[in-house]
Design an enzyme around this catalytic site. Sequence first.
Site, PDB file in Angstrom:
ATOM      1  N   SER A 251      -0.573  -8.303  -0.991  1.00 39.29           N
ATOM      2  CA  SER A 251      -0.265  -7.862   0.372  1.00 39.29           C
ATOM      3  C   SER A 251      -1.432  -8.109   1.326  1.00 39.29           C
ATOM      4  O   SER A 251      -2.596  -8.180   0.912  1.00 39.29           O
ATOM      5  CB  SER A 251       0.065  -6.367   0.392  1.00 39.29           C
TER       6      SER A 251
HETATM    7  N1  SAH Z   1       0.266  -4.630  -5.237  1.00 39.71           N
HETATM    8  C1  SAH Z   1       0.154  -6.062  -5.456  1.00 39.71           C
HETATM    9  C2  SAH Z   1       1.161  -6.872  -4.663  1.00 39.71           C
HETATM   10  C3  SAH Z   1       2.483  -6.764  -5.268  1.00 39.71           C
HETATM   11  S1  SAH Z   1       3.728  -7.887  -4.767  1.00 39.71           S
HETATM   12  C4  SAH Z   1      -1.231  -6.571  -5.185  1.00 39.71           C
HETATM   13  O1  SAH Z   1      -2.083  -5.837  -4.692  1.00 39.71           O
HETATM   14  O2  SAH Z   1      -1.480  -7.737  -5.521  1.00 39.71           O
HETATM   15  C5  SAH Z   1       5.078  -7.081  -5.557  1.00 39.71           C
HETATM   16  C6  SAH Z   1       5.067  -7.136  -7.059  1.00 39.71           C
HETATM   17  O3  SAH Z   1       6.165  -6.325  -7.501  1.00 39.71           O
HETATM   18  C7  SAH Z   1       5.332  -8.522  -7.642  1.00 39.71           C
HETATM   19  O4  SAH Z   1       4.288  -8.844  -8.510  1.00 39.71           O
HETATM   20  C8  SAH Z   1       6.644  -8.363  -8.402  1.00 39.71           C
HETATM   21  O5  SAH Z   1       6.704  -9.135  -9.588  1.00 39.71           O
HETATM   22  C9  SAH Z   1       6.667  -6.889  -8.690  1.00 39.71           C
HETATM   23  N2  SAH Z   1       7.973  -6.271  -8.945  1.00 39.71           N
HETATM   24  C10 SAH Z   1       9.163  -6.505  -8.334  1.00 39.71           C
HETATM   25  N3  SAH Z   1      10.126  -5.698  -8.824  1.00 39.71           N
HETATM   26  C11 SAH Z   1       9.505  -4.917  -9.775  1.00 39.71           C
HETATM   27  C12 SAH Z   1       9.967  -3.875 -10.644  1.00 39.71           C
HETATM   28  N4  SAH Z   1      11.236  -3.456 -10.653  1.00 39.71           N
HETATM   29  N5  SAH Z   1       9.078  -3.314 -11.476  1.00 39.71           N
HETATM   30  C13 SAH Z   1       7.775  -3.712 -11.495  1.00 39.71           C
HETATM   31  N6  SAH Z   1       7.286  -4.677 -10.692  1.00 39.71           N
HETATM   32  C14 SAH Z   1       8.147  -5.277  -9.847  1.00 39.71           C
END
Ligand code: SAH
Length: 215
Positions: free
Chosen positions: A63
Amino acid sequence: MFPDRQAERREMVEAQLRRRGIRDERVLRAMEQIPREGFVPAESRFLSYRDDPIHIGYAQTISQPYMTALMTELLELQGTEDVLEVGAGSGYHAAVLGALAATVVTMELEPALARLARENLARAGRDENILVVTGDGSLGYPKFAPYDAISVAAGAPEIPAALLDQLKDPGRLVIPVGPRADQDLRVIWKRNGRIESRSATACRFVPLRGEEGWR
Ligand code: SAH
């Protein structure tokens, strides 16, 4: 391990965070200290302190720094909390949460990203109080529930019931909710058995997948 980019971090904190209204000094300090470049793919390191999300592979992004700061500030962490994050991605947001709370469990659906988050956190020396779990975070993680705070880094069609169940009373949940293309960043409080919620800002996150996400 990484060249000293303290000056770039200080500039990011001032220009992107403080100037836009992030006030929690603990959040600002954590983001000034944690080397974001250690969570960014090597070929994108020059983008580490830009005002944008960065691709991390598997169609996912780390993000924008402001969004990480805002979501973290909204949790009002004091240092004693057990936190659940959904969507570990690169592990960067988990590292920020880990600097501000007692423990963090962060869930990641994509196994390769869960491994990446683990590696990044270990290399940055931030893995001591952070557990990366591979699995569907739309169902929470009952094993260590309830949590004082829950942070969801992917856009949900609705607030997953499991996450509300696994939230302590009192407790706080921050989650983007709404249609795939534009969401509302909602803050939800559980207090005296009641649920209250407000919208913090408009936002756009990658979709939350899984049982209680977008199928
Ligand atoms: N917090 C992260 C950014 C995350 S982007 C950072 O600082 O880099 C969102 C993430 O959520 C992605 O990696 C995606 O694979 C994950 N995601 C999506 N649906 C999910 C679920 N149901 N359970 C766990 N992770 C999930």
